[in-house]
Design an enzyme around this catalytic site. Structure first.
Site, PDB file in Angstrom:
ATOM      1  N   CYS A 192       0.878  -1.178   0.000  1.00 11.86           N
ATOM      2  CA  CYS A 192       0.000   0.000   0.000  1.00 11.86           C
ATOM      3  C   CYS A 192       0.907   1.217   0.000  1.00 11.86           C
ATOM      4  CB  CYS A 192      -0.935  -0.014   1.203  1.00 11.86           C
ATOM      5  SG  CYS A 192      -0.074   0.062   2.780  1.00 11.86           S
ATOM      6  N   THR A 193       0.328   2.401   0.113  1.00 12.29           N
ATOM      7  CA  THR A 193       1.105   3.631  -0.075  1.00 12.29           C
ATOM      8  C   THR A 193       2.331   3.711   0.845  1.00 12.29           C
ATOM      9  OG1 THR A 193      -1.016   4.652  -0.540  1.00 12.29           O
ATOM     10  CG2 THR A 193       0.879   6.130  -0.333  1.00 12.29           C
TER      11      THR A 193
END
Ligand SMILES: [Zn+2]
Ligand SMILES: [Zn+2]
Length: 307
Positions: A192-193
């Site tokens: 994820c980010t």
């Protein structure tokens, strides 16, 4: 303690999270709120029984003080802070809140944490270890996107599986749908980010029978800083601020497509229907009349533009 002229004139944003047991989240919330007010920091902090997740901005001197003081709480001693450009003006206000979860997967009672972080999560891989795993195991390795499906429209790991989720709340149903059961004995790398969503997602996957789960330390951000666009990442990174996306190098591929004409784009626009506002990928030409394409939205625009 004295501050240099630089400390007082420059500003920064801090991004951080930490999974650690917090006995009394309300007490930590009140302490954090008072600390930020004293240091004139603005931003957003969420505290739960499982830890803290925050983004704050202010003067460099205040940010330094904030890091020092926050690390005085035993559970936050080893917390990593990511420093980035920006200031208090990037936030409308200071918000410090207690919630059931620091990332809302809708599983507050399933997540277990101890002083070392999430219990029963995936194996943490550094960016170079991600490439090492792929070198060794090849096509067997599956990248599993831990973000909302929309974010993956403009960038993702090559050949990644992108679950059909609008928010992190949808992950549990998605994992239990049977759609991904064939991945349960494969090496699965969640990403994820910045890594926080995968901390939770990896543990939810392991609890549901995924046997070999990895997660990328520092998420896409750290992977991109290390390998730019010459590794396994492809496209732009969706970000939750006014920029909306960023690229790791001038060589970034544009993998997004305009929903109307299919032209390459990495720009999202809100659908012009106020009832909808769906973030929609559009090319420059079709952005002039931004619409998600659903019938009711197209209809609204037709009414609105008629005399
Ligand atoms: Zn177009
Ligand atoms: Zn719409």
């Amino acid at each position: 303690m004295g501050h240099s002229a630089t400390d007082l004139s420059e500003t920064r944003i801090l991004l951080y999270y930490c999974f650690t047991p917090i006995e009394d989240p309300t007490a930590v919330m009140l302490w954090q709120r008072a600390l930020c007010e004293q240091l004139k920091l603005k931003g957003r902090i969420i505290i739960s029984r499982h830890g803290i997740n925050g983004t704050v901005g202010g003067s460099l001197a205040s940010c330094k003080q904030y890091v020092r003081r926050t690390r005085e709480f035993p559970g936050f001693k080893k917390m990593e802070f990511k420093w980035s450009a920006g200031s208090a003006d990037d936030f409308p206000r200071l918000s410090v809140k207690v919630r059931d979860e620091i990332v809302s997967f809708g599983a507050p009672n399933e997540l277990k944490v101890d002083e070392n972080g999430v219990v029963g999560g995936g194996v943490h891989l550094k960016p170079e270890e991600v490439n090492g795993l792929v070198d060794k195991r090849g096509d067997e390795v599956v990248f599993f996107d831990g973000r909302n499906a929309m974010e993956a429209q403009i960038g993702k790991f090559k050949n990644a599986v992108v679950p059909d989720v609008r928010t992190t709340h949808d992950f549990i149903d998605e994992l239990e749908s049977g759609k991904y059961d064939h991945l349960k004995d494969k090496p699965v790398v969640t990403y994820c980010t910045g890594g926080i969503r995968c901390e939770v997602l990896s543990s939810l996957m392991k609890n549901r029978g995924f046997e070999e789960v990895y997660q990328i330390d520092g998420g896409i951000v750290r992977y991109g800083e290390k390998f730019g666009d010459s590794g396994l990442w492809e496209g732009s990174l969706y970000v939750f601020d006014a920029r909306m996306h960023m690229e790791f190098s001038p060589d970034a591929a544009t993998i997004g497509e305009c929903v109307v004409c299919g032209a390459p784009t990495n720009n999202f626009y809100n659908c012009k229907n106020d009832e909808c506002r769906e973030l929609t990928l559009l090319c420059d030409e079709h952005a002039a009349d931004p619409c998600c394409g659903r019938e009711e939205c197209t209809a609204v625009s037709a009414t609105a533009s008629s005399p």
